[in-house]
Each structure stands twice: as C-alpha cells, then as structure tokens.
Design an enzyme around this catalytic site. Structure first.
Site, PDB file in Angstrom:
ATOM      1  N   TYR A  33     -13.273  -7.317  75.145  1.00  0.00           N
ATOM      2  CA  TYR A  33     -12.269  -8.313  74.743  1.00  0.00           C
ATOM      3  C   TYR A  33     -12.870  -9.710  74.736  1.00  0.00           C
ATOM      4  O   TYR A  33     -13.979  -9.935  75.241  1.00  0.00           O
ATOM      5  CB  TYR A  33     -11.051  -8.264  75.677  1.00  0.00           C
ATOM      6  N   ARG A  52     -20.571 -13.364  71.532  1.00  0.00           N
ATOM      7  CA  ARG A  52     -20.489 -12.491  72.713  1.00  0.00           C
ATOM      8  C   ARG A  52     -19.703 -11.213  72.400  1.00  0.00           C
ATOM      9  O   ARG A  52     -20.017 -10.135  72.907  1.00  0.00           O
ATOM     10  CB  ARG A  52     -19.849 -13.247  73.884  1.00  0.00           C
ATOM     11  N   ARG A 100      -9.107  13.448  75.254  1.00  0.00           N
ATOM     12  CA  ARG A 100      -9.816  12.938  76.438  1.00  0.00           C
ATOM     13  C   ARG A 100     -11.035  13.774  76.796  1.00  0.00           C
ATOM     14  O   ARG A 100     -10.922  14.961  77.117  1.00  0.00           O
ATOM     15  CB  ARG A 100      -8.873  12.851  77.641  1.00  0.00           C
ATOM     16  N   HIS A 102     -15.253  12.680  78.348  1.00  0.00           N
ATOM     17  CA  HIS A 102     -16.075  11.512  78.677  1.00  0.00           C
ATOM     18  C   HIS A 102     -17.100  11.088  77.615  1.00  0.00           C
ATOM     19  O   HIS A 102     -17.229   9.909  77.347  1.00  0.00           O
ATOM     20  CB  HIS A 102     -16.770  11.718  80.029  1.00  0.00           C
ATOM     21  N   LYS A 149     -18.335  -7.979  78.440  1.00  0.00           N
ATOM     22  CA  LYS A 149     -16.940  -8.373  78.677  1.00  0.00           C
ATOM     23  C   LYS A 149     -16.010  -7.193  78.411  1.00  0.00           C
ATOM     24  O   LYS A 149     -15.311  -7.138  77.389  1.00  0.00           O
ATOM     25  CB  LYS A 149     -16.580  -9.583  77.811  1.00  0.00           C
ATOM     26  N   GLU A 181     -19.630 -15.138  90.731  1.00  0.00           N
ATOM     27  CA  GLU A 181     -18.720 -15.871  89.844  1.00  0.00           C
ATOM     28  C   GLU A 181     -17.304 -15.654  90.336  1.00  0.00           C
ATOM     29  O   GLU A 181     -17.096 -14.996  91.354  1.00  0.00           O
ATOM     30  CB  GLU A 181     -18.878 -15.392  88.395  1.00  0.00           C
ATOM     31  N   LEU A 206     -20.729 -12.640  84.081  1.00  0.00           N
ATOM     32  CA  LEU A 206     -20.434 -12.758  82.657  1.00  0.00           C
ATOM     33  C   LEU A 206     -20.981 -14.112  82.196  1.00  0.00           C
ATOM     34  O   LEU A 206     -20.704 -15.135  82.839  1.00  0.00           O
ATOM     35  CB  LEU A 206     -18.921 -12.703  82.426  1.00  0.00           C
TER      36      LEU A 206
END
Ligand code: PDD
Length: 284
Positions: A33, A52, A100, A102, A149, A181, A206
């Site tokens: 995101y 990014r 579903r 992995h 991110k 951070e 990040l």
C-alpha cells in the site's frame, strides 16, 4: 455526498465497495500500500510514493495492477469524484483472488487494486505539531523485510494501540536497544551538537518518503543529518526528537515513555524543518 472508492476498475460508493473473501490480501496480508497527501491541490511527494509502490510490488513479485500513468489518472479521478480539497489517498494492491494455498497462484491471477480518499484537516495537523506529541517505546517484533510497505501491519497495530492506551501518539520500536522507527512513522533525534540522527535505510525500517524529503530539506537549511541507529538512552537525552510520515509531516516529539525531551516543548530544529518541508511541497 457518499464517499466513493475505486475497486478493480470501478468507482463505487464506499459502503458498497467490497473485495472477494479469498483475496490474498485478506487471507495472507499478501499485498502492499501507499498513503499520499494532497494539499492545496498538489500531491505531496507523489513521484516518491509511486516509486516505492513499484519497488514494493517488485520485491513481492506482484504484477502492477495498472500502469503508473493509469494509476495517476485514477488518483486524480477519485479526488474529483469525492469533491475533495485537502485529503489523503490510500492505495492498496494485492496478489489477487485465489483458492487459499500458500504458494503464489497461477501467473494469470489478476492483482487487485483498491483506492480510497478522505478529507484531512491541515489546521488540526498543524495544531498537533504545534503542541508536540508523546511517544512510548515498544519492542520491535516485526519481520525482517519492513522496508517493503506491506499491508501486514499487525505488530504495528499492537504497538500503536499500546501508545493510544498511554495517551501517546506513536510507539517507537526498539531492536537490540536501538530505535528502528515508529509504528507508522520514522523516528529522529537532535543531539547536543544539533545533528539530526535517524536510522539508516535497510531491511529494518521503511524508507519513508517524508524522511527522504526531510533529509533534503534539512540539508538545504545547512543542518547536518547523520543516518545511524540511536539508543533509547540517547533519545531520552536528546535536545529534540521528532517523527516524519506522510500524515505527520514533521511532528515534534516532546516526551518519550513519560520523560520530557528537551524542555518539553517543540524544539526549533523540528519546527524549522516542518516549515521548510511544507514550503518545499508547496513549491515542487
Ligand atoms: N505510514 N515507517 C512506517 C512503519 C510507516 O508505516 C510509515 C508510513 C513511515 C513513513 O513513511 P512515509 O514518510 O513515506 O509516509 C515509516 C503510513 C502513513 C501509514 O501506514 O498510514
């Protein structure tokens, strides 16, 4: 007027906007995101955020749902459809919908793209910065690639909730005695010589777009920036402390774990840097 979201090609009233229950973002946090601010008709640091965005997708081998040019159009359209002035845009891409399992689904699985936008009150953000904020410290229990991110933010949410419960605005995450951070911002201190210190880039933080612009702004003000990890003890003895993020811009920190930093009020370095950062974004 109902808020409008963008979901996989369609602009939809937010209350009806939905994704599939087998979206890998929902089941595995298999997505990324960005958060971008729009102030005074300008998107702040948009190029940096889009760069990014592309990097996060590439690191996870998620195909870009749409081109960067198309994404810019969607961002602008979303703001227009919501008739927004100053606002924040949230954009998220996931690996898409698959039964579903992995491992990655088949290569023809379409990645999913969702955007929302909501108004922000810059006056309120400025008032918050003018008062300064309190932070607490928490162990950094995140995974080893927080430079990506991703939407996998559970440790960040737990740390932020702990902060809120202690009437603080942010939790600074601590690994091996060093502050990496904040749960949703980068952490900085100003030492006795007036040097600005923040954790270096790498897999442990990040790489904040605001952090990057703040470094350039600091240097334009002849402030010395040192990218190195600092300890909680150093932070407690710092002349000043502050956080940077798209939503916080540059926001002074006046207390850490209930201990006053400096004289317990926003310091001159953070205050000047915030003003320069705002000016920079109003100009570029
Ligand atoms: N968070 N570190 C973390 C863990 C973050 O989540 C963020 C941003 C930052 C600062 O990055 P930037 O300056 O590019 O906003 C640093 C966003 C705002 C969020 O999760 O809402």
């Amino acid at each position: 007027m109902p808020r409008i979201a963008y979901v996989n090609g369609a602009y939809t009233p937010l209350e009806d906007a939905s994704v599939h229950i087998e979206d890998r973002g929902y089941q595995f946090a298999d997505g990324i995101y960005e958060v971008v601010l729009r102030v005074g008709g300008r998107f702040w640091d948009l190029e940096g955020h889009l760069k990014r965005w592309a990097r996060s997708l590439a690191e996870l081998e998620i195909r870009a749902p749409i081109s960067e040019a198309a994404l810019k159009i969607v961002i602008a359209k979303l703001v227009e459809k919501n008739r927004l002035g100053d606002c924040m845009i949230y954009m998220q891409a996931t690996r898409g919908v698959a039964s579903r399992n992995h491992p990655f689904p088949s290569a023809d699985t379409a990645p999913a793209l969702v955007l929302t936008a909501k108004p922000i009150d810059l006056e309120k953000l400025n008032a918050k910065a003018a008062k300064g904020v309190a932070v607490i410290t928490r162990p950094d229990i995140r995974w080893g690639r927080v430079d990506i991110k991703t939407v996998g933010l559970l440790p960040n949410c737990l740390a932020k909730e702990a902060a809120v419960r202690e009437n603080a605005v942010e939790a600074w995450l601590v690994k091996d005695g060093k502050v990496t951070e904040g749960s949703s911002s980068n952490a900085w201190i100003v030492d006795e010589k007036g040097r600005l210190i923040t954790h270096p880039l790498g897999n442990e933080i990040l790489g904040g777009i605001t952090r990057q612009t703040a470094i350039a702004c600091a240097e334009s003000l002849q402030m010395k920036v040192v990218e190195r990890a600092f300890t909680v003890d150093e932070a407690l003895k710092a002349r000043e402390a502050f956080i940077t993020s798209a939503m916080n811009l540059v926001t002074p920190v006046i207390a850490i774990d209930g201990n006053r930093i400096g004289d317990g009020a926003p310091g001159p370095v953070a205050t000047r840097l915030r003003a320069r950062y705002v000016q920079h974004n109003a100009e570029v």
